[in-house]
Design a protein around this motif. Structure first.
Motif, PDB file in Angstrom:
ATOM      1  N   PRO A   1     -36.966  39.426   2.496  1.00 50.91           N
ATOM      2  CA  PRO A   1     -37.438  38.592   1.380  1.00 50.91           C
ATOM      3  C   PRO A   1     -38.397  37.529   1.885  1.00 50.91           C
ATOM      4  CG  PRO A   1     -35.239  37.928   2.041  1.00 50.91           C
ATOM      5  CD  PRO A   1     -35.568  39.152   2.846  1.00 50.91           C
ATOM      6  N   THR A   2     -39.098  36.893   0.971  1.00 46.88           N
ATOM      7  CA  THR A   2     -39.951  35.767   1.357  1.00 46.88           C
ATOM      8  C   THR A   2     -39.103  34.508   1.442  1.00 46.88           C
ATOM      9  OG1 THR A   2     -40.482  35.172  -0.926  1.00 46.88           O
ATOM     10  CG2 THR A   2     -41.909  36.795   0.166  1.00 46.88           C
ATOM     11  N   ALA A   3     -39.577  33.546   2.232  1.00 45.92           N
ATOM     12  CA  ALA A   3     -38.879  32.268   2.322  1.00 45.92           C
ATOM     13  C   ALA A   3     -38.826  31.605   0.949  1.00 45.92           C
ATOM     14  CB  ALA A   3     -39.575  31.363   3.335  1.00 45.92           C
ATOM     15  N   ALA A   4     -39.933  31.619   0.230  1.00 42.56           N
ATOM     16  CA  ALA A   4     -39.981  30.984  -1.093  1.00 42.56           C
ATOM     17  C   ALA A   4     -38.972  31.621  -2.039  1.00 42.56           C
ATOM     18  CB  ALA A   4     -41.391  31.078  -1.667  1.00 42.56           C
ATOM     19  N   GLY A   5     -38.824  32.926  -1.938  1.00 39.46           N
ATOM     20  CA  GLY A   5     -37.862  33.605  -2.795  1.00 39.46           C
ATOM     21  C   GLY A   5     -36.435  33.211  -2.496  1.00 39.46           C
ATOM     22  N   LEU A   6     -36.086  33.099  -1.210  1.00 41.08           N
ATOM     23  CA  LEU A   6     -34.728  32.696  -0.832  1.00 41.08           C
ATOM     24  C   LEU A   6     -34.418  31.281  -1.295  1.00 41.08           C
ATOM     25  CD1 LEU A   6     -34.036  33.970   2.798  1.00 41.08           C
ATOM     26  CD2 LEU A   6     -33.218  34.898   0.650  1.00 41.08           C
ATOM     27  N   LEU A   7     -35.405  30.429  -1.244  1.00 37.24           N
ATOM     28  CA  LEU A   7     -35.171  29.016  -1.520  1.00 37.24           C
ATOM     29  C   LEU A   7     -34.932  28.716  -2.997  1.00 37.24           C
ATOM     30  CD1 LEU A   7     -37.858  27.498   0.874  1.00 37.24           C
ATOM     31  CD2 LEU A   7     -35.376  27.489   1.195  1.00 37.24           C
ATOM     32  N   THR A   8     -35.239  29.646  -3.867  1.00 40.49           N
ATOM     33  CA  THR A   8     -35.067  29.379  -5.302  1.00 40.49           C
ATOM     34  C   THR A   8     -33.602  29.201  -5.679  1.00 40.49           C
ATOM     35  OG1 THR A   8     -35.066  31.755  -5.782  1.00 40.49           O
ATOM     36  CG2 THR A   8     -37.180  30.595  -5.928  1.00 40.49           C
ATOM     37  N   THR A   9     -32.701  29.881  -4.968  1.00 44.89           N
ATOM     38  CA  THR A   9     -31.278  29.807  -5.323  1.00 44.89           C
ATOM     39  C   THR A   9     -30.422  29.134  -4.256  1.00 44.89           C
ATOM     40  OG1 THR A   9     -30.948  32.037  -4.432  1.00 44.89           O
ATOM     41  CG2 THR A   9     -31.392  31.854  -6.794  1.00 44.89           C
ATOM     42  N   ALA A  10     -30.975  28.875  -3.080  1.00 38.66           N
ATOM     43  CA  ALA A  10     -30.189  28.299  -1.982  1.00 38.66           C
ATOM     44  C   ALA A  10     -30.049  26.786  -2.138  1.00 38.66           C
ATOM     45  CB  ALA A  10     -30.840  28.624  -0.648  1.00 38.66           C
TER      46      ALA A  10
ATOM     47  N   ASP B   1     -22.410  11.914  10.018  1.00 36.51           N
ATOM     48  CA  ASP B   1     -21.563  11.331   8.978  1.00 36.51           C
ATOM     49  C   ASP B   1     -22.228  10.127   8.322  1.00 36.51           C
ATOM     50  OD1 ASP B   1     -21.348   9.754  11.224  1.00 36.51           O
ATOM     51  OD2 ASP B   1     -19.164   9.602  11.186  1.00 36.51           O
ATOM     52  N   GLU B   2     -23.118   9.463   9.036  1.00 38.08           N
ATOM     53  CA  GLU B   2     -23.850   8.345   8.456  1.00 38.08           C
ATOM     54  C   GLU B   2     -24.872   8.835   7.423  1.00 38.08           C
ATOM     55  OE1 GLU B   2     -27.001   4.836   9.859  1.00 38.08           O
ATOM     56  OE2 GLU B   2     -25.895   5.998  11.374  1.00 38.08           O
ATOM     57  N   VAL B   3     -25.512   9.935   7.727  1.00 36.42           N
ATOM     58  CA  VAL B   3     -26.507  10.500   6.810  1.00 36.42           C
ATOM     59  C   VAL B   3     -25.836  11.155   5.597  1.00 36.42           C
ATOM     60  CG1 VAL B   3     -28.368  12.214   6.622  1.00 36.42           C
ATOM     61  CG2 VAL B   3     -28.134  10.828   8.695  1.00 36.42           C
ATOM     62  N   ALA B   4     -24.615  11.652   5.791  1.00 34.55           N
ATOM     63  CA  ALA B   4     -23.829  12.288   4.717  1.00 34.55           C
ATOM     64  C   ALA B   4     -24.599  13.422   4.035  1.00 34.55           C
ATOM     65  CB  ALA B   4     -23.390  11.248   3.688  1.00 34.55           C
ATOM     66  N   PRO B   5     -24.983  14.457   4.797  1.00 34.16           N
ATOM     67  CA  PRO B   5     -25.759  15.543   4.197  1.00 34.16           C
ATOM     68  C   PRO B   5     -25.010  16.316   3.117  1.00 34.16           C
ATOM     69  CG  PRO B   5     -25.038  16.119   6.413  1.00 34.16           C
ATOM     70  CD  PRO B   5     -24.752  14.668   6.240  1.00 34.16           C
ATOM     71  N   HIS B   6     -23.671  16.271   3.167  1.00 37.41           N
ATOM     72  CA  HIS B   6     -22.899  17.002   2.159  1.00 37.41           C
ATOM     73  C   HIS B   6     -23.081  16.412   0.769  1.00 37.41           C
ATOM     74  CE1 HIS B   6     -20.303  13.675   3.390  1.00 37.41           C
ATOM     75  NE2 HIS B   6     -19.652  13.809   2.253  1.00 37.41           N
ATOM     76  N   ARG B   7     -23.596  15.187   0.687  1.00 32.39           N
ATOM     77  CA  ARG B   7     -23.832  14.560  -0.609  1.00 32.39           C
ATOM     78  C   ARG B   7     -25.257  14.819  -1.129  1.00 32.39           C
ATOM     79  NH1 ARG B   7     -19.598  11.315  -1.763  1.00 32.39           N
ATOM     80  NH2 ARG B   7     -18.317  10.587  -0.013  1.00 32.39           N
ATOM     81  N   MET B   8     -26.091  15.379  -0.310  1.00 37.17           N
ATOM     82  CA  MET B   8     -27.469  15.663  -0.717  1.00 37.17           C
ATOM     83  C   MET B   8     -27.525  16.914  -1.575  1.00 37.17           C
ATOM     84  SD  MET B   8     -29.507  14.869   2.847  1.00 37.17           S
ATOM     85  CE  MET B   8     -29.505  13.232   3.581  1.00 37.17           C
ATOM     86  N   ASP B   9     -28.503  16.981  -2.439  1.00 34.36           N
ATOM     87  CA  ASP B   9     -28.606  18.121  -3.343  1.00 34.36           C
ATOM     88  C   ASP B   9     -29.018  19.389  -2.603  1.00 34.36           C
ATOM     89  OD1 ASP B   9     -28.626  19.422  -5.905  1.00 34.36           O
ATOM     90  OD2 ASP B   9     -30.807  19.369  -5.804  1.00 34.36           O
ATOM     91  N   ARG B  10     -30.086  19.309  -1.814  1.00 32.37           N
ATOM     92  CA  ARG B  10     -30.566  20.466  -1.067  1.00 32.37           C
ATOM     93  C   ARG B  10     -30.906  20.030   0.359  1.00 32.37           C
ATOM     94  NH1 ARG B  10     -34.344  24.507  -4.718  1.00 32.37           N
ATOM     95  NH2 ARG B  10     -32.596  25.395  -5.884  1.00 32.37           N
ATOM     96  N   VAL B  11     -30.336  20.739   1.326  1.00 32.53           N
ATOM     97  CA  VAL B  11     -30.489  20.368   2.734  1.00 32.53           C
ATOM     98  C   VAL B  11     -30.945  21.576   3.541  1.00 32.53           C
ATOM     99  CG1 VAL B  11     -29.327  19.533   4.813  1.00 32.53           C
ATOM    100  CG2 VAL B  11     -28.706  18.610   2.580  1.00 32.53           C
ATOM    101  N   ALA B  12     -31.948  21.347   4.400  1.00 28.48           N
ATOM    102  CA  ALA B  12     -32.369  22.339   5.394  1.00 28.48           C
ATOM    103  C   ALA B  12     -32.109  21.754   6.770  1.00 28.48           C
ATOM    104  CB  ALA B  12     -33.842  22.679   5.223  1.00 28.48           C
TER     105      ALA B  12
ATOM    106  N   ARG C   1     -39.867  22.013   1.987  1.00 30.25           N
ATOM    107  CA  ARG C   1     -39.900  20.681   1.368  1.00 30.25           C
ATOM    108  C   ARG C   1     -40.309  20.778  -0.107  1.00 30.25           C
ATOM    109  NH1 ARG C   1     -42.497  18.360   4.991  1.00 30.25           N
ATOM    110  NH2 ARG C   1     -40.832  17.138   5.957  1.00 30.25           N
ATOM    111  N   GLU C   2     -41.288  21.607  -0.404  1.00 28.00           N
ATOM    112  CA  GLU C   2     -41.759  21.747  -1.782  1.00 28.00           C
ATOM    113  C   GLU C   2     -40.681  22.337  -2.698  1.00 28.00           C
ATOM    114  OE1 GLU C   2     -45.259  24.075  -1.370  1.00 28.00           O
ATOM    115  OE2 GLU C   2     -46.446  22.427  -0.517  1.00 28.00           O
ATOM    116  N   ALA C   3     -39.716  23.047  -2.105  1.00 30.67           N
ATOM    117  CA  ALA C   3     -38.612  23.601  -2.888  1.00 30.67           C
ATOM    118  C   ALA C   3     -37.510  22.580  -3.128  1.00 30.67           C
ATOM    119  CB  ALA C   3     -38.037  24.835  -2.194  1.00 30.67           C
TER     120      ALA C   3
END
Length: 272
Positions: A109-118, A208-219, A189-191
């Motif tokens: 798949p394309t990266a853009a395609g994967l990112l739509t649902t991830a 734990d300071e950044v708390a990535p689990h609280r972010m909406d979308r993380v790479a 980033r654009e996704a």
């Protein structure tokens, strides 16, 4: 039902898919070009089939025929039965798990395609060790990461060693290659993803300071063993993050670090 074909000649052209499996450079060139990969061991062969990969052929020693009987009965591809010594002569190593299958690759798949649902994505830069690739995919599958993106120079996740170490998890987590690096990160980033670069640098913030689990979308960006992320990759990220260390240890193997970071990124993730 597949035909059981006993072969006694190691130079039989029907065994072409299995020749020189220990020659990494040869297999890196051949397998993608010929649209195949090798699944090794009963569990991995089964998982490849369950993931929808079509079989080209299977190579078995006689004692594995009964164990693989259900797969043999359903396979539309030929099954070659060989003596263990002949299998070693063809492949270049002793096939401990007794069963190999040549499988057809699927289009990536394309990266853009994967990112739509991830929502949780792994981004690897220049990870060329097949053992590390397999370990990272296995942790990504186990700890809830949605997809993997690879820089153009990363190793092949479907190389035999990667598949074996991952125990077939490379079939569970969708992946794509970024066409350019690090400019391809702009697609991420654009996704809507926040790019977190994992680094032992003391200037990085603790996970734990950044708390990535609280972010909406993380790479989460991972670099190669030893070198880590390049300067260009670090500069392209949104934030540097690290795993706090004790007892004077400055870093972890990338496979171990990935597992720790995946848990931090995926735990308590927001609901869809």
């Amino acid at each position: 039902m597949a035909d059981l074909i006993t072969i006694h000649d190691p130079d039989d052209p029907r065994l072409h898919d299995y020749t020189g499996l220990t020659d990494v450079e040869l297999r890196r060139r051949r397998e993608p070009a010929e649209g195949l990969f090798i699944a090794e061991g009963e569990k991995v062969v089964r998982r490849a089939g369950e993931a929808g990969y079509a079989m080209r052929s299977m190579l078995l020693s006689a004692k594995w025929v009964d164990t693989m009987r259900d797969i043999i009965d359903e396979a539309p591809a030929p099954v070659y039965v060989v003596d263990p010594a002949l299998a070693e002569q063809v492949t270049g190593y002793h096939v401990h798990r007794g069963a190999l299958a040549s499988m057809r690759r699927k289009p990536l798949p394309t990266a853009a395609g994967l990112l739509t649902t991830a929502r949780r994505v792994v981004v690897m830069e220049s990870v060329n060790d097949h053992t590390n690739i397999g370990a990272i995919f296995r942790s990504a599958a186990a700890l809830g990461m949605d997809a993997v993106l690879l820089s153009p120079d990363c190793a092949d996740p479907l190389y035999r060693r990667s598949v074996k170490v991952s125990m077939g998890a490379v079939f569970s987590v969708p992946y794509a290659r970024l066409d350019t690096w690090p400019t391809g990160l702009e697609t991420v980033r654009e996704a809507g993803f926040t790019l977190l670069a994992l680094t032992p640098d003391e200037r990085a913030k603790a996970l734990d300071e950044v708390a990535p689990h609280r972010m909406d979308r993380v790479a989460l960006m991972l670099g190669a063993e030893g070198d880590g992320l390049s300067r260009r990759a670090l500069a392209a990220s949104d934030e540097w993050v690290r795993i706090p260390m004790s007892h004077g240890v400055d870093s972890l193997n990338v496979g171990a670090a990935a597992a720790v970071a995946f848990y931090a990124v995926a735990t308590g993730r927001p609901s869809a």
